[in-house]
Design a protein around this motif. Sequence first.
Motif, PDB file in Angstrom:
ATOM      1  N   ASP A   1       0.826  -1.206   0.000  1.00 46.33           N
ATOM      2  CA  ASP A   1       0.000   0.000   0.000  1.00 46.33           C
ATOM      3  C   ASP A   1       0.868   1.267   0.000  1.00 46.33           C
ATOM      4  OD1 ASP A   1       0.727   0.577   2.671  1.00 46.33           O
ATOM      5  OD2 ASP A   1      -1.188  -0.065   3.498  1.00 46.33           O
ATOM      6  N   ARG A   2       0.214   2.419  -0.074  1.00 52.18           N
ATOM      7  CA  ARG A   2       0.919   3.707  -0.157  1.00 52.18           C
ATOM      8  C   ARG A   2       1.829   3.962   1.036  1.00 52.18           C
ATOM      9  NH1 ARG A   2      -2.640   7.637   0.497  1.00 52.18           N
ATOM     10  NH2 ARG A   2      -4.333   6.241   1.000  1.00 52.18           N
ATOM     11  N   LYS A   3       1.515   3.344   2.170  1.00 48.30           N
ATOM     12  CA  LYS A   3       2.323   3.542   3.381  1.00 48.30           C
ATOM     13  C   LYS A   3       3.442   2.514   3.516  1.00 48.30           C
ATOM     14  CE  LYS A   3      -1.501   5.608   5.939  1.00 48.30           C
ATOM     15  NZ  LYS A   3      -2.356   5.508   7.125  1.00 48.30           N
ATOM     16  N   GLY A   4       3.597   1.644   2.516  1.00 44.49           N
ATOM     17  CA  GLY A   4       4.665   0.649   2.551  1.00 44.49           C
ATOM     18  C   GLY A   4       4.309  -0.614   3.317  1.00 44.49           C
ATOM     19  N   ARG A   5       3.017  -0.805   3.589  1.00 45.94           N
ATOM     20  CA  ARG A   5       2.579  -2.003   4.309  1.00 45.94           C
ATOM     21  C   ARG A   5       2.211  -3.097   3.311  1.00 45.94           C
ATOM     22  NH1 ARG A   5      -1.901   1.125   7.707  1.00 45.94           N
ATOM     23  NH2 ARG A   5      -2.446   1.422   5.523  1.00 45.94           N
ATOM     24  N   VAL A   6       2.547  -4.329   3.682  1.00 40.49           N
ATOM     25  CA  VAL A   6       2.215  -5.474   2.842  1.00 40.49           C
ATOM     26  C   VAL A   6       1.725  -6.600   3.745  1.00 40.49           C
ATOM     27  CG1 VAL A   6       4.588  -6.389   2.823  1.00 40.49           C
ATOM     28  CG2 VAL A   6       3.023  -6.958   0.949  1.00 40.49           C
ATOM     29  N   SER A   7       0.726  -7.309   3.266  1.00 39.80           N
ATOM     30  CA  SER A   7       0.173  -8.424   4.024  1.00 39.80           C
ATOM     31  C   SER A   7       1.068  -9.650   3.882  1.00 39.80           C
ATOM     32  CB  SER A   7      -1.235  -8.742   3.515  1.00 39.80           C
ATOM     33  OG  SER A   7      -1.781  -9.808   4.253  1.00 39.80           O
ATOM     34  N   VAL A   8       1.495 -10.190   5.008  1.00 40.79           N
ATOM     35  CA  VAL A   8       2.251 -11.443   5.002  1.00 40.79           C
ATOM     36  C   VAL A   8       1.215 -12.546   4.769  1.00 40.79           C
ATOM     37  CG1 VAL A   8       3.685 -12.995   6.386  1.00 40.79           C
ATOM     38  CG2 VAL A   8       4.025 -10.508   6.532  1.00 40.79           C
ATOM     39  N   PRO A   9       1.463 -13.463   3.832  1.00 47.62           N
ATOM     40  CA  PRO A   9       0.469 -14.495   3.535  1.00 47.62           C
ATOM     41  C   PRO A   9      -0.004 -15.237   4.789  1.00 47.62           C
ATOM     42  CG  PRO A   9       2.263 -14.563   1.953  1.00 47.62           C
ATOM     43  CD  PRO A   9       2.669 -13.594   3.016  1.00 47.62           C
ATOM     44  N   ALA A  10      -1.303 -15.499   4.848  1.00 45.64           N
ATOM     45  CA  ALA A  10      -1.894 -16.153   6.019  1.00 45.64           C
ATOM     46  C   ALA A  10      -1.207 -17.467   6.393  1.00 45.64           C
ATOM     47  CB  ALA A  10      -3.386 -16.372   5.794  1.00 45.64           C
ATOM     48  N   PRO A  11      -0.842 -18.334   5.421  1.00 50.61           N
ATOM     49  CA  PRO A  11      -0.143 -19.561   5.818  1.00 50.61           C
ATOM     50  C   PRO A  11       1.218 -19.290   6.474  1.00 50.61           C
ATOM     51  CG  PRO A  11      -1.036 -19.801   3.615  1.00 50.61           C
ATOM     52  CD  PRO A  11      -1.191 -18.354   3.989  1.00 50.61           C
ATOM     53  N   PHE A  12       1.878 -18.228   6.059  1.00 48.51           N
ATOM     54  CA  PHE A  12       3.164 -17.883   6.676  1.00 48.51           C
ATOM     55  C   PHE A  12       2.937 -17.369   8.102  1.00 48.51           C
ATOM     56  CE2 PHE A  12       5.753 -16.943   2.535  1.00 48.51           C
ATOM     57  CZ  PHE A  12       5.442 -18.208   2.053  1.00 48.51           C
TER      58      PHE A  12
END
Length: 155
Positions: A13-24
């Motif tokens: 996203d614009r703030k540099g956040r990324v979702s870590v995959p749920a299985p991880f």
Amino acid sequence: MALFIDTFVNKIDRKGRVSVPAPFRAALSGQAFHGIVALPSFKYKAVQCAGIDWMEGIKARLSTNSDLFSEEHDDLTMALFSSAKQLAFDGEGRVQLPEDLAKEANIGEVAAFVGRGEHFEIWEPQALERYKIEARKRALEKGRTLRSARPDGQP
């Protein structure tokens, strides 16, 4: 020890956040630190990641496999621990990907998470696809295989 498999591509996203995959994230549950440890890869334009237990394992191996005040020990601890970052999960399972790590791996608006067994990496998606093709080709050409486990469960 956590086990990371599969490949996932997520937007940043614009703030540099990324979702870590749920299985991880599930593989990391129960760790002392609720998040990941991330550092620049030694070999690739990628970010190596795992749970805090992985870093504790590296620390333990360094303690038993190198002399405390040796140049080898100093080099490895400087290269590993000084660049590592603890990235806490937010309430939605995202981490803030530091700009320096993203830049090191040429990651822009999209990140590819790839499982590597006891750790995972974050890549620029097209670079990861090129690497996967090359790695598979090398493995096939060189006839790479795994030894069978012994009956007592030992490798």
